[in-house]
Design an enzyme around this catalytic site. Structure first.
Site, mmCIF file in Angstrom:
data_model
loop_
_atom_site.group_PDB
_atom_site.id
_atom_site.type_symbol
_atom_site.label_atom_id
_atom_site.label_comp_id
_atom_site.label_asym_id
_atom_site.label_seq_id
_atom_site.Cartn_x
_atom_site.Cartn_y
_atom_site.Cartn_z
ATOM 1 N N GLU A 456 42.489 34.759 38.037
ATOM 2 C CA GLU A 456 43.579 35.379 38.998
ATOM 3 C C GLU A 456 44.285 36.514 38.063
ATOM 4 O O GLU A 456 45.394 36.620 37.970
ATOM 5 C CB GLU A 456 44.795 34.155 39.167
ATOM 6 C CG GLU A 456 44.195 33.139 40.097
ATOM 7 C CD GLU A 456 45.185 32.182 40.451
ATOM 8 O OE1 GLU A 456 45.438 31.840 41.847
ATOM 9 O OE2 GLU A 456 45.976 31.561 39.690
ATOM 10 N N GLU A 532 38.043 26.662 42.876
ATOM 11 C CA GLU A 532 39.329 25.805 42.940
ATOM 12 C C GLU A 532 39.537 25.528 44.569
ATOM 13 O O GLU A 532 39.121 26.304 45.660
ATOM 14 C CB GLU A 532 40.620 26.303 42.576
ATOM 15 C CG GLU A 532 40.814 26.478 41.303
ATOM 16 C CD GLU A 532 42.264 27.403 41.004
ATOM 17 O OE1 GLU A 532 43.011 27.466 41.661
ATOM 18 O OE2 GLU A 532 42.208 28.151 39.737
#
Length: 1030
Positions: A456, A532
């Site tokens: 991220e 994820e």
């Protein structure tokens, strides 16, 4: 260098100052002084400096006492602190939890003036003999930046809290006692790159070691295993960096235990010409060839040991290093991630390093416990979210068998946009340092099959640079990175976050197509592995089985890593001495993301959540299918999904259940090659009973213990409904007289002929106010409509008091007043029938001046004490999907029987969209075990598919879902921690006709799939209640 000069330099606000005077990154070194010692891994020249150090915390670097670096400084008034530890968990400063937000003003590279600074001092004693060798100090992890002094002299500086900082102390040390002083700074420019979803904790939290090496020594070893084109014979490419004259020799040999596998290979520098300018004088290249080695996989973690020795020109031994190696070959080939020529299916999980009392400190015992649990629940892979882990973790993954996605310590989630630093050349050095040093440290581990550029941080030029370097330095492993859309040019694997199976997640910036669609895009040939997915926050993981159906159907969908492994709760006790798990905001941290760190599959103490059973089932390595059934036998097909091993340690145990009770059982040995099938025939040897329900259960059990599980461990389960061809029996018809019906004032009274059973309704409320059996009350609270559930984390989403998300389920329910409707009894009537009495109550539920629901309850009571309840529900058209449709009542808490027995799905908690693992049967649990103590209290403990239930003094029959608890829904809704719950002296029984799913594709959007939403306007259900031991 004086401390004042260090303060003025402000290295902690300079992204170019990453490591000052640190030694180059390398594979871990042990410095054995004998080849046999290296082979056996004993007598390493490493001295632990862990233990009690002197400590004092200052509010900022500028406030540190300048004399603390001096040898003569009197630190007797300072406190003691354990190294390794996080000082926030040792009574200093406060922990802060944030997911996205930085806990300080965002102005990179600058950090707050209020910058807690921990100063450490310790002493070590060395002899003259010790000083004949070089002495290196290794800090395996310090958060977030630190300066080091030895005997008053400044040694250097380092940041990157998750990688080692190594300094040569030789020039600073003297014989006798030496003083080390360390100044650790909480916030640094490096903090901008460490905005991971975890607690912000500080200090020396990993091991500190003194490494003694000879002056002529091995500096680094890079071992690359390979297999030939047939994946049969193996080779090891070994590149050794030395600090020694170019006449020195490098001796390399491979061992299997104490047995030499290869003859020694001996070579000197300059043995490979690099380019037109020549060769290295400090690097030696060697290759070992091995015929048909035992290969390393997570299923078969076969390890060998390479011993690399440095000899002088005459062949005298100077030093050895040794590494565990595994022969394996990782490829992205034919659109799939392959190991040793075979495609993998990643059964993975993201794991933070978290301990409820120690914070980010992990002991070996903790690591082994995590690995064993992962293996027991059918995981084969772990992502080191979101930073390099403790060095010992990788050794254990090599040994026990887990595939590792090793991730760089880079996340800038709180930047706007996320790639602001990733695209800034001023930060490129910091990015490259974090990635390259991770690779340099961890490169020899066979368990690491994927490198990750971080998490991220958007997509910028620094990612392209890291990717390019990685492919040049270590082309033997693929690289993955999700930022910028999961399919950029900086990743070999499409690795999205929270992409759904069949629906698109709308995002203007980056695509999040359904995973099935993603692999069918034009010109896209890469495998897809979710970095994820399945956000396991609290009572979650609905529809997890849909992912696994897709993974098994589409070869290029190769699994993923669940978010995440462990609830990051910290142990705390309230003023009454009650324990609870703390989360964001519990320490006065005003910038926080509350319980968003509580999204693990296990509690902080490693107790599994019920959701882990669903994971274990869906990820099972051996599946069973019922292919045919007749009166005499069942035909099963058993499939071995292991890729590299046969079922040489598994047995199939089976049992036949009649109405949930075992009537026949047996077992058989399995002999199935990897990826193959076996047919098993089971002879049925029982006489079916009319109207009985029959099920076949299968368990796959370990025959012998493994390093990660005991003998008898059940690794996979299945259940099949068997057909019953017996003729139906006619029901017995009894002619009974009706109970007595009377009215007394505003009450309706019903009793059977012998007065043993007595019921009473209040005409004004319409509620059953009393039910007496032999003079004992059956109820504490009357049965009432129940439309509400204590909100789950997934119901709440991102909604907070100051940040309302109108789409969150809890906000939609609140806007509709669900849980606050005012009940009006429209009518309450009774009539006597030929064999029963019927009482009918009609209720209207009001909110904001309108009727939201109308329910009609019809009670039918017979002379045997049975009470049949039929409920008709009509809902207003404008209402959102309802949490549940059912009823709730309260029972007296029995003093002698607090067990719950039911026939239905169990034994563990299950919800309509999370019940693939649950099995039909007769189950018994303690009352306390029926409640799941989620750290953030919510609805819990539901059991589905129930036919009958015995709880307290009551027996229930029908087709329903239920939960029992000693906590009211009001308590569960209002409490923020488990210590705020008070056990009540009653049993709340919630019987549901339908219950909304829990969702779990993510936890910030309404993720309950449409088929598990309660969207109808009308419902009808029935339940029969009677006293136990009637």
């Amino acid at each position: 260098m004086a401390l004042s000069d260090i303060i003025q330099r402000r290295d902690w606000e300079n992204p170019q100052s990453v490591n000052i005077h640190c030694l180059k990154a390398h594979s871990p070194l042990a410095s054995y002084r004998d080849i046999n010692h290296a082979r056996d891994g004993i007598h390493a020249q490493r001295q632990s400096l862990n233990g009690q150090w002197k400590f004092k915390l200052f509010d900022a670097p500028e406030q540190v006492e300048g004399e603390f670096i001096d040898v003569q400084f009197n630190d007797s008034a300072w406190g003691d602190i354990t190294v390794p530890s996080n000082w926030q968990l040792q009574g200093y400063d406060k922990p802060i939890y944030a997911n996205v937000k930085y806990p300080f003003e965002v102005n990179p590279p600058y950090v707050p003036a209020d910058n807690p600074t921990g100063c450490y001092r310790t002493r070590l004693t060395l002899t003259e003999a010790d000083l004949e060798s070089t002495q290196r100090i290794i800090f395996d992890g310090v958060n977030s930046a630190f300066h080091l002094w030895c005997n008053g002299d400044w040694v250097g500086y380092s940041q990157d809290s998750r990688l080692p900082a190594e300094f040569d102390l030789s020039q600073y040390l003297t014989a006798g006692e030496n003083t080390l002083a360390v100044m650790v700074i909480r916030w640094s420019d490096g903090s901008y790159l460490e905005d991971q979803d975890m607690w912000w904790l500080s200090g020396i939290f990993r091991d500190v070691t003194l490494l003694s090496k000879p002056k002529q020594c091995i500096e680094d070893v890079f071992i690359t295993p390979d297999l030939d084109a047939c994946y049969r014979d193996g080779s090891l490419s070994i590149v050794t960096h030395i600090s020694a004259p170019e006449t020195s020799q490098v001796h390399v040999q491979l061992f299997d235990g104490s047995q030499a596998v290869t003859e020694p290979s001996i070579a000197r520098p300059h043995n490979r010409r690099i380019d037109e300018r020549g060769s290295y004088d400090d690097v030696v290249f060697q290759t070992l060839h091995v015929r048909e080695p035992q290969q390393w996989t997570a299923e078969t973690p076969n390890l060998y040991r390479v011993v690399v020795s440095l000899l002088d020109a005459e062949g005298n031994h100077l030093e050895s290093e040794a590494y565990q190696v595994g022969f394996r070959k990782v490829e992205v080939k034919d659109g799939q991630l392959q190991l040793n020529g075979k495609p993998l299916l990643i059964r993975g999980v993201n794991r933070h390093e978290h301990h409820p009392e120690l914070g980010h400190v992990m002991t070996e015992e903790d690591m082994v416990r995590d690995i064993c649990l992962m293996k027991q629940y059918n995981f084969n892979a772990v992502r080191t979210a979101h930073y390099p882990n403790h060095p010992r973790w990788y050794e254990l993954c090599d040994q026990y068998g887990l595939y590792v996605c090793d991730e760089a310590n880079i996340e800038t989630h709180g930047m706007i946009p996320m790639n602001r630093l990733s695209a800034d050349p001023q930060w490129a050095h910091a990015y490259m340092s974090r990635y390259t040093q991770m690779v340099m440290r961890d490169k020899n581990h066979p368990s690491i099959i994927i490198w990750s550029l971080g998490n991220e941080s958007g997509h910028g030029s620094s990612h392209n640079a890291m990717y390019a370097w990685s492919k040049q330095f270590d082309p033997s492993r693929p690289v993955q990175y999700e930022g910028g859309g999961a399919n950029t040019t900086a990743t070999d694997i499409i690795c999205p976050m929270y992409a759904r199976v069949n629906t698109t997640v709308e995002d203007e910036a980056v695509p999040k197509w359904p995973i099935k669609q993603w692999i069918s895009l034009p010109n896209e040939q890469r495998p897809l592995i979710l970095c994820e997915y399945a956000h396991a926050m609290g009572n979650s993981l609905g529809n997890f089985n849909e992912y696994w159906d897709a993974f098994r159907e589409f070869p290029r969908l190769q699994g993923g890593f669940i978010w995440d492994w462990v609830d990051q709760g910290l142990s705390q006790w309230d003023n009454d001495g009650k324990h609870f798990w703390a989360y964001g905001g519990d320490f006065g941290d005003t910038i926080n993301d509350r319980q968003f760190c509580i999204n693990g599959l296990i509690f902080p103490d490693r107790t599994p959540h019920p959701t882990l059973e669903e994971v274990k089932f869906c990820q099972r390595m051996i599946t069973v299918a019922l292919t045919q059934q007749d009166k005499q036998q069942c035909h099963l097909t058993v499939t071995n999904e292991y890729v590299f091993r046969s079922t040489d340690n598994e047995q199939l145990h089976w049992s036949v259940l009649e109405n949930g009770v075992e009537v026949q059982s047996g077992q058989c040995t399995l002999a199935i090659d990897a990826g193959s099938q076996q047919t098993v025939d089971i002879a049925l040897d029982f006489q079916p009973k009319a109207d009985a329900k029959y099920h076949l259960n299968t368990d796959i059990c370990l025959i012998s213990a493994t390093p990660w599980a005991q003998a008898g461990h059940v690794s996979a389960t299945e259940q099949f409904t068997l057909s019953n061809t017996s003729s139906l029996t006619l029901p017995k018809i009894s002619i009974l007289s009706a109970p007595q019906l009377s009215e007394q004032g505003r009450d309706i009274l019903v009793s059977n002929l012998d007065k043993k059973h007595q019921w009473q309704w209040n005409v004004e409320s319409g509620l059953l106010t009393s039910w007496m059996v032999d003079g004992q009350s059956q109820l504490l609270h009357a049965p009432e409509d129940n439309f509400f559930r204590a909100p789950l984390d997934n119901d709440i989403g991102v909604s907070e008091i100051d940040n309302i998300d109108p789409n969150a389920w809890v906000c939609r329910w609140d806007a509709a007043g669900i849980g606050r409707w005012e009940r009006e009894c429209v009518s309450c009537t009774s009539e006597s029938l030929s064999q029963a009495v019927k009482v009918t109550s009609t209720f209207a539920y009001h909110h904001n001046g309108g009727v939201q629901a109308i329910t009609v309850w019809t009670y039918t009571l017979d002379n045997q004490g049975e009470m049949h309840i039929d409920v008709d529900v009509t809902l207003a058209d404008h209402l959102p999907p309802m949490p549940r449709i059912g009823l709730e009542l309260a029972l007296p808490l029995p003093s002698d029987n607090t067990t719950v027995t039911w026939q239905g799905l169990g034994p563990f908690e299950n919800y309509p969209d999370r019940l693939a693992a649950a099995r039909f049967g007769q189950h018994t649990q303690s009352l306390d075990a029926m409640h799941t103590p989620y750290i953030f209290p919510t609805d819990s403990g539901l059991r589905s598919g129930t036919q009958w239930l015995n709880v307290g003094n009551l027996e229930c029959t029908g087709d329903f879902l239920f939960s029992v608890s000693r906590f009211s829904q009001q308590q569960l809704t209002e409490a923020k921690h488990t210590n705020e719950l008070t056990l009540e002296d009653k049993i709340y029984l919630r019987i549901d006709h339908q219950h909304m799913g829990v969702g779990g594709d993510d936890s910030w959007s309404p993720s309950v799939h449409e088929e598990f939403q309660l969207t109808d306007n009308t419902y009808r259900f029935s339940i029969m209640l009677k006293p136990r031991h009637n």
